[in-house]
Design a protein around this motif. Structure first.
Motif, PDB file in Angstrom:
ATOM      1  N   GLY A   1       0.902  -1.368   0.003  1.00 41.22           N
ATOM      2  CA  GLY A   1       0.129   0.054  -0.319  1.00 41.22           C
ATOM      3  C   GLY A   1       0.474   1.500   0.101  1.00 41.22           C
ATOM      4  O   GLY A   1       0.225   2.600  -0.330  1.00 41.22           O
TER       5      GLY A   1
ATOM      6  N   HIS B   1       1.832  -1.609   4.665  1.00 38.34           N
ATOM      7  CA  HIS B   1       1.932  -2.011   6.155  1.00 38.34           C
ATOM      8  C   HIS B   1       2.833  -3.136   5.879  1.00 38.34           C
ATOM      9  O   HIS B   1       2.684  -3.809   4.708  1.00 38.34           O
ATOM     10  CB  HIS B   1       0.272  -2.392   6.730  1.00 38.34           C
ATOM     11  CG  HIS B   1      -0.469  -2.656   5.487  1.00 38.34           C
ATOM     12  ND1 HIS B   1      -1.124  -1.853   4.108  1.00 38.34           N
ATOM     13  CD2 HIS B   1      -0.251  -4.193   5.220  1.00 38.34           C
ATOM     14  CE1 HIS B   1      -1.857  -3.110   4.098  1.00 38.34           C
ATOM     15  NE2 HIS B   1      -1.548  -4.719   4.477  1.00 38.34           N
TER      16      HIS B   1
ATOM     17  N   ALA C   1      -3.016   1.886  10.678  1.00 37.43           N
ATOM     18  CA  ALA C   1      -3.543   1.480   8.886  1.00 37.43           C
ATOM     19  C   ALA C   1      -3.149   2.630   8.606  1.00 37.43           C
ATOM     20  O   ALA C   1      -4.172   3.270   7.457  1.00 37.43           O
ATOM     21  CB  ALA C   1      -5.041   1.471   8.976  1.00 37.43           C
TER      22      ALA C   1
ATOM     23  N   SER D   1      -3.550   1.981   5.231  1.00 39.79           N
ATOM     24  CA  SER D   1      -4.676   1.866   4.488  1.00 39.79           C
ATOM     25  C   SER D   1      -4.655   0.292   4.748  1.00 39.79           C
ATOM     26  O   SER D   1      -3.422  -0.187   5.163  1.00 39.79           O
ATOM     27  CB  SER D   1      -5.415   1.601   2.919  1.00 39.79           C
ATOM     28  OG  SER D   1      -4.120   0.094   2.450  1.00 39.79           O
TER      29      SER D   1
ATOM     30  N   HIS E   1      -7.560  -1.308  11.827  1.00 40.52           N
ATOM     31  CA  HIS E   1      -7.735  -0.842  11.873  1.00 40.52           C
ATOM     32  C   HIS E   1      -6.265  -0.020  12.416  1.00 40.52           C
ATOM     33  O   HIS E   1      -5.359   1.259  12.914  1.00 40.52           O
ATOM     34  CB  HIS E   1      -8.245  -0.258  12.664  1.00 40.52           C
ATOM     35  CG  HIS E   1      -9.119  -0.158  13.994  1.00 40.52           C
ATOM     36  ND1 HIS E   1      -9.226  -1.499  14.056  1.00 40.52           N
ATOM     37  CD2 HIS E   1      -8.496   0.260  14.859  1.00 40.52           C
ATOM     38  CE1 HIS E   1      -9.456  -1.286  15.592  1.00 40.52           C
ATOM     39  NE2 HIS E   1      -8.838  -0.647  16.114  1.00 40.52           N
TER      40      HIS E   1
ATOM     41  N   SER F   1       2.598  -0.163  10.244  1.00 44.72           N
ATOM     42  CA  SER F   1       3.125   0.361   8.765  1.00 44.72           C
ATOM     43  C   SER F   1       4.837   1.085   8.643  1.00 44.72           C
ATOM     44  O   SER F   1       4.960   0.864  10.444  1.00 44.72           O
ATOM     45  CB  SER F   1       2.456   1.316   7.642  1.00 44.72           C
ATOM     46  OG  SER F   1       0.942   0.958   7.665  1.00 44.72           O
TER      47      SER F   1
ATOM     48  N   GLY G   1      -3.597  11.142  -0.083  1.00 48.15           N
ATOM     49  CA  GLY G   1      -3.139   9.811  -1.022  1.00 48.15           C
ATOM     50  C   GLY G   1      -2.759  10.216  -2.153  1.00 48.15           C
ATOM     51  O   GLY G   1      -3.190  11.079  -2.802  1.00 48.15           O
TER      52      GLY G   1
END
Length: 347
Positions: free
Chosen positions: A136, A144, A185, A188, A224, A228, A321
């Motif tokens: 991700g 992550h 998270a 994500s 959640h 990461s 993002g």
């Protein structure tokens, strides 16, 4: 013929060795795969454990070699992979580390020991623990954390997660140093299994499997809370374009092998400071918007960047993002850093 060992007087109790032809089957139990776990040997049709007295990397190296599992990463005692049951077959094993079979090493004799199963020996071999990847993020060195266990990928909970654990992940992946350790998270949430929780590393381990943890699938987390990392080997390559030198210009970042720009929404000296620091260009003099150095083309990768100004890499800052924006290239962000040098064409 079994090799002869010259042993110190205080280890004279070690009386026997086994030839390679006599040495029975060997297995590792309780680890994440066939190449890590509690050491067990087959003797007279029964499996039994090995005591951790005198157990070190020399013995672990021979176990890994015999099993075709690469090199020894850790020699573990105190029933690290859980206590066995039944027989304790071997104690005071002594190997030089070059043997091809554990049976070539000296030992106290079959079933001669002064141990309990809380002292069962274990190993982690390089051929096993665990396959690891980052998901991700902007490249293979940020995202992550996921580990492979029993042919299934799963995530790691962020409880106790800090730069020590992140540093081991980056090292194992050949991704340099840990820049940020992130929870909640950040890249994500994953899905499916959460395999590891309460990981605790000293920071010097070569593999994540050398760190203490709660046990496979033992956790109190939701996705959640997936852990990461951002490693220095990844986040992202950065350049300044259209200015009078390499330290002034329109900000561009490399993502998925393409260069793209940054939108000027929320762009100020905090973000500019991080850009200048990452590029080794001194301090930020100006944070510029409205395509001051000319509009870019192609992708607009980042918008609403928010930095404290203390980060070492732009990737440590919050943003909307990748490719999430409401901008055009007439809003491309730029900086002027204190170390900019005019090129001859601009003098």
């Amino acid at each position: 013929t079994s090799p002869t060992f010259s042993l110190p007087m205080d280890k004279a109790m070690i009386t026997g060795s086994l030839s390679a032809g006599d040495w029975p089957e060997l297995r590792l139990v309780g680890g994440p795969g066939r190449c890590s776990g509690r050491v067990e040997v087959l003797h007279q049709q029964a499996w039994g454990t090995v005591c951790d007295d005198l157990w070190d990397l020399n013995e672990a190296e021979v176990v890994c070699r015999q099993l075709g599992c690469g090199q020894a990463v850790s020699a573990l005692g105190k029933a690290h992979f859980g206590p066995g049951s039944g027989n304790i077959f071997l104690d005071n094993l002594q190997c030089s580390g070059v043997e091809r079979y554990l049976g070539q090493c000296a030992h106290s004799g079959w079933s001669e020991h002064n141990c309990g199963h809380h002292e069962d020996a274990g190993v982690i071999c390089s051929g096993d623990w665990p396959e690891l990847w980052l998901v991700g993020g902007p490249g293979r060195c940020s995202g992550h954390v996921e580990v492979l266990h029993q042919q299934v990928w799963g995530t790691v909970c962020d409880d106790l997660w800090d730069l020590k654990e992140a540093g081991v992940v980056c090292q194992q992946l050949g991704c340099g140093q840990a820049v940020s350790t992130l929870g909640k998270a950040h890249f994500s949430p994953g899905s499916g299994n959460i395999f590891l929780d309460n990981l605790q590393c000293s920071g010097v381990e070569r593999y994540l499997g050398q760190c203490a943890y709660s046990g496979w699938s033992e956790h109190n987390c939701g996705h959640h809370e997936d852990a990461s990392v951002i490693c220095s080997g990844d986040w992202p390559e950065l350049r300044l374009v259209g200015g009078p030198g390499r330290c002034s210009g329109r900000v561009e970042v490399l993502h998925q092998q393409a260069w793209g720009t940054v939108c000027d929404d929320l762009w100020d000296l905090n973000e500019a400071e991080v850009v200048c620091r990452q590029l080794g260009c001194g301090q930020a003099v100006s944070a510029l918007g409205k395509a001051h150095f000319g509009p870019g083309s192609g992708n607009i990768f980042l918008d609403n960047l928010q930095c404290s100004g203390l980060e070492r890499y732009l990737g440590q800052c919050a943003h909307s993002g990748w490719s999430e924006h409401n901008c055009d290239h007439h809003e491309d962000a730029g900086v002027i850093c204190s170390d900019f040098v005019l090129s001859p064409s601009h003098i």
